[in-house]
Scaffold this motif. Structure first.
Motif, PDB file in Angstrom:
ATOM      1  N   ALA A 119       0.807  -1.223   0.000  1.00 56.63           N
ATOM      2  CA  ALA A 119       0.000   0.000   0.000  1.00 56.63           C
ATOM      3  C   ALA A 119       0.839   1.271   0.000  1.00 56.63           C
ATOM      4  N   CYS A 120       2.133   1.168   0.210  1.00 61.57           N
ATOM      5  CA  CYS A 120       2.973   2.371   0.224  1.00 61.57           C
ATOM      6  C   CYS A 120       2.971   3.024  -1.161  1.00 61.57           C
ATOM      7  N   PRO A 121       2.736   4.321  -1.260  1.00 63.07           N
ATOM      8  CA  PRO A 121       2.769   4.998  -2.562  1.00 63.07           C
ATOM      9  C   PRO A 121       4.197   5.147  -3.065  1.00 63.07           C
ATOM     10  N   VAL A 122       4.359   5.466  -4.337  1.00 66.48           N
ATOM     11  CA  VAL A 122       5.700   5.621  -4.913  1.00 66.48           C
ATOM     12  C   VAL A 122       6.127   7.078  -4.998  1.00 66.48           C
ATOM     13  N   SER A 123       5.252   8.001  -4.667  1.00 66.30           N
ATOM     14  CA  SER A 123       5.640   9.409  -4.666  1.00 66.30           C
ATOM     15  C   SER A 123       4.660  10.203  -3.814  1.00 66.30           C
ATOM     16  N   PHE A 124       5.100  11.400  -3.448  1.00 65.51           N
ATOM     17  CA  PHE A 124       4.268  12.334  -2.688  1.00 65.51           C
ATOM     18  C   PHE A 124       4.713  13.736  -3.076  1.00 65.51           C
ATOM     19  N   GLU A 125       3.787  14.673  -3.146  1.00 64.57           N
ATOM     20  CA  GLU A 125       4.179  16.037  -3.486  1.00 64.57           C
ATOM     21  C   GLU A 125       3.377  17.045  -2.686  1.00 64.57           C
ATOM     22  N   ARG A 128       5.600  22.800  -3.319  1.00 67.90           N
ATOM     23  CA  ARG A 128       6.932  23.148  -3.804  1.00 67.90           C
ATOM     24  C   ARG A 128       7.824  21.954  -4.131  1.00 67.90           C
ATOM     25  N   ARG A 129       7.500  20.762  -3.587  1.00 64.39           N
ATOM     26  CA  ARG A 129       8.432  19.649  -3.659  1.00 64.39           C
ATOM     27  C   ARG A 129       7.772  18.356  -4.120  1.00 64.39           C
ATOM     28  N   TYR A 130       8.620  17.494  -4.699  1.00 63.96           N
ATOM     29  CA  TYR A 130       8.191  16.170  -5.149  1.00 63.96           C
ATOM     30  C   TYR A 130       9.107  15.159  -4.461  1.00 63.96           C
ATOM     31  N   PHE A 131       8.520  14.265  -3.668  1.00 64.25           N
ATOM     32  CA  PHE A 131       9.273  13.275  -2.910  1.00 64.25           C
ATOM     33  C   PHE A 131       9.151  11.919  -3.609  1.00 64.25           C
ATOM     34  N   VAL A 132      10.277  11.261  -3.809  1.00 65.05           N
ATOM     35  CA  VAL A 132      10.292  10.012  -4.551  1.00 65.05           C
ATOM     36  C   VAL A 132      11.531   9.233  -4.129  1.00 65.05           C
ATOM     37  N   HIS A 133      11.504   7.923  -4.257  1.00 70.03           N
ATOM     38  CA  HIS A 133      12.638   7.144  -3.756  1.00 70.03           C
ATOM     39  C   HIS A 133      13.906   7.331  -4.583  1.00 70.03           C
ATOM     40  N   ALA A 134      13.842   7.037  -5.872  1.00 69.00           N
ATOM     41  CA  ALA A 134      15.065   7.012  -6.683  1.00 69.00           C
ATOM     42  C   ALA A 134      15.289   8.281  -7.487  1.00 69.00           C
ATOM     43  N   GLY A 135      14.257   8.776  -8.129  1.00 69.39           N
ATOM     44  CA  GLY A 135      14.402   9.964  -8.966  1.00 69.39           C
ATOM     45  C   GLY A 135      13.395   9.971 -10.099  1.00 69.39           C
ATOM     46  N   LEU A 136      13.677  10.764 -11.099  1.00 64.89           N
ATOM     47  CA  LEU A 136      12.761  10.973 -12.216  1.00 64.89           C
ATOM     48  C   LEU A 136      13.529  10.949 -13.525  1.00 64.89           C
ATOM     49  N   ARG A 137      12.805  10.642 -14.589  1.00 60.60           N
ATOM     50  CA  ARG A 137      13.450  10.608 -15.905  1.00 60.60           C
ATOM     51  C   ARG A 137      13.383  11.993 -16.550  1.00 60.60           C
ATOM     52  N   PRO A 138      14.539  12.577 -16.888  1.00 61.49           N
ATOM     53  CA  PRO A 138      14.558  13.893 -17.535  1.00 61.49           C
ATOM     54  C   PRO A 138      13.761  13.886 -18.835  1.00 61.49           C
ATOM     55  N   GLY A 139      13.127  15.016 -19.110  1.00 61.95           N
ATOM     56  CA  GLY A 139      12.358  15.151 -20.335  1.00 61.95           C
ATOM     57  C   GLY A 139      10.909  14.733 -20.212  1.00 61.95           C
ATOM     58  N   ARG A 140      10.492  14.269 -19.046  1.00 64.96           N
ATOM     59  CA  ARG A 140       9.111  13.882 -18.827  1.00 64.96           C
ATOM     60  C   ARG A 140       8.495  14.737 -17.726  1.00 64.96           C
ATOM     61  N   SER A 146       7.296   6.908 -14.956  1.00 60.16           N
ATOM     62  CA  SER A 146       6.937   5.514 -14.725  1.00 60.16           C
ATOM     63  C   SER A 146       7.258   5.112 -13.290  1.00 60.16           C
ATOM     64  N   GLU A 147       6.573   4.103 -12.802  1.00 61.17           N
ATOM     65  CA  GLU A 147       6.864   3.591 -11.469  1.00 61.17           C
ATOM     66  C   GLU A 147       8.283   3.035 -11.410  1.00 61.17           C
ATOM     67  N   TYR A 148       8.707   2.372 -12.466  1.00 61.93           N
ATOM     68  CA  TYR A 148      10.057   1.806 -12.483  1.00 61.93           C
ATOM     69  C   TYR A 148      11.110   2.893 -12.273  1.00 61.93           C
ATOM     70  N   ASP A 149      11.006   3.987 -13.005  1.00 59.11           N
ATOM     71  CA  ASP A 149      11.996   5.054 -12.863  1.00 59.11           C
ATOM     72  C   ASP A 149      11.958   5.667 -11.468  1.00 59.11           C
ATOM     73  N   ARG A 150      10.776   5.864 -10.945  1.00 59.83           N
ATOM     74  CA  ARG A 150      10.666   6.483  -9.629  1.00 59.83           C
ATOM     75  C   ARG A 150      11.282   5.613  -8.530  1.00 59.83           C
ATOM     76  N   LEU A 151      11.352   4.303  -8.780  1.00 59.05           N
ATOM     77  CA  LEU A 151      11.911   3.385  -7.789  1.00 59.05           C
ATOM     78  C   LEU A 151      13.356   2.982  -8.065  1.00 59.05           C
ATOM     79  N   TRP A 152      13.810   3.076  -9.324  1.00 55.77           N
ATOM     80  CA  TRP A 152      15.095   2.466  -9.686  1.00 55.77           C
ATOM     81  C   TRP A 152      16.087   3.384 -10.402  1.00 55.77           C
ATOM     82  N   ILE A 153      15.658   4.471 -10.991  1.00 55.92           N
ATOM     83  CA  ILE A 153      16.546   5.244 -11.860  1.00 55.92           C
ATOM     84  C   ILE A 153      17.771   5.758 -11.101  1.00 55.92           C
ATOM     85  N   ARG A 154      18.883   5.862 -11.810  1.00 58.92           N
ATOM     86  CA  ARG A 154      20.077   6.463 -11.238  1.00 58.92           C
ATOM     87  C   ARG A 154      20.725   7.417 -12.248  1.00 58.92           C
TER      88      ARG A 154
END
Length: 219
Positions: A119-125, A128-140, A146-154
């Motif tokens: 049940a844990c969400p993958v992001s919160f905002e 002013r701010r966007y909270f996410v575990h791993a990060g975001l894909r530039p250009g989007r 995607s959930e994958y990028d928010r959890l795994w991107i580096r």
């Protein structure tokens, strides 16, 4: 409303307790929100204690406690019925989570714990701010991530200076020097607590998008 964001915990219950005490002392009764940015489990000694503590906080404070999903939580969830994924999870510290619950395998894990993780969400905002575990894909845009990028991107996220319209608070990539990585448009709070580093929190207020202060604890 103050917001305190907490970096990757990885079973380090002792550090989490210390950091929560520091946060409570700093908040000094002022209204505040807690945002945990994922990776509560694996590698450290007490995944069970960390999850128990976070769930208790949610029970006590409701929506003022946000627990985001990390890639380790996702890996755990995907291990059910997937021996190949299970082996990968074990190789990445999953055996310490099982041990902390006294479980011999996934079938011994408490169903309510698995349901909580799911049940844990993958992001919160906030404004002013966007909270996410791993990060975001530039250009989007934020709503195109995607959930994958928010959890795994580096690499694609960490290289360069990307403006997503909101300041991004994340973890996932441990900082061996123990220092939070503050950039113009983002902040990495993973300061390698489970590797002998520090557990870090940042305080955010209404005056600016970036952090107002940092709090760190270590062994």
């Amino acid at each position: 409303m103050l917001t305190y964001a907490v970096g990757d915990i990885h079973g380090c219950l002792d550090l989490l307790r210390q950091l929560l005490d520091r946060i409570a002392a700093d908040a000094a009764g002022r209204p505040h929100r807690l945002v945990f940015i994922g990776d509560y489990i694996d590698r450290g000694e007490d995944s069970a204690g960390v999850i128990r503590t976070l769930r208790t906080l949610q029970d006590e404070r409701g929506g003022d406690v946000v627990c985001l999903k990390g890639n380790h939580e996702q890996l755990y969830l995907r291990s059910f019925g997937r021996p190949d994924v299970f082996r990968t999870w074990i190789q990445n510290g999953g055996e310490t989570m099982l041990a902390s619950f006294g479980a011999r395998g996934l079938d011994d894990m408490p169903p309510d714990v698995t349901a909580w993780i799911e049940a844990c969400p993958v992001s919160f905002e906030d404004e002013r701010r966007y909270f996410v575990h791993a990060g975001l894909r530039p250009g989007r845009l934020l709503d195109e991530q995607s959930e994958y990028d928010r959890l795994w991107i580096r690499d694609e996220f960490l290289v360069g200076d990307h403006d997503f319209g909101k300041f991004v608070v994340h973890g996932h990539t441990p900082r061996p020097d123990g220092r939070p990585d503050l950039r113009r448009y983002r902040l990495n709070l993973d300061t390698a607590a489970v590797y002998g580093g520090l557990l870090t929190a940042a305080r955010f207020g209404d005056e600016q998008a970036g952090p107002e202060a940092f709090f760190q604890v270590g062994r």
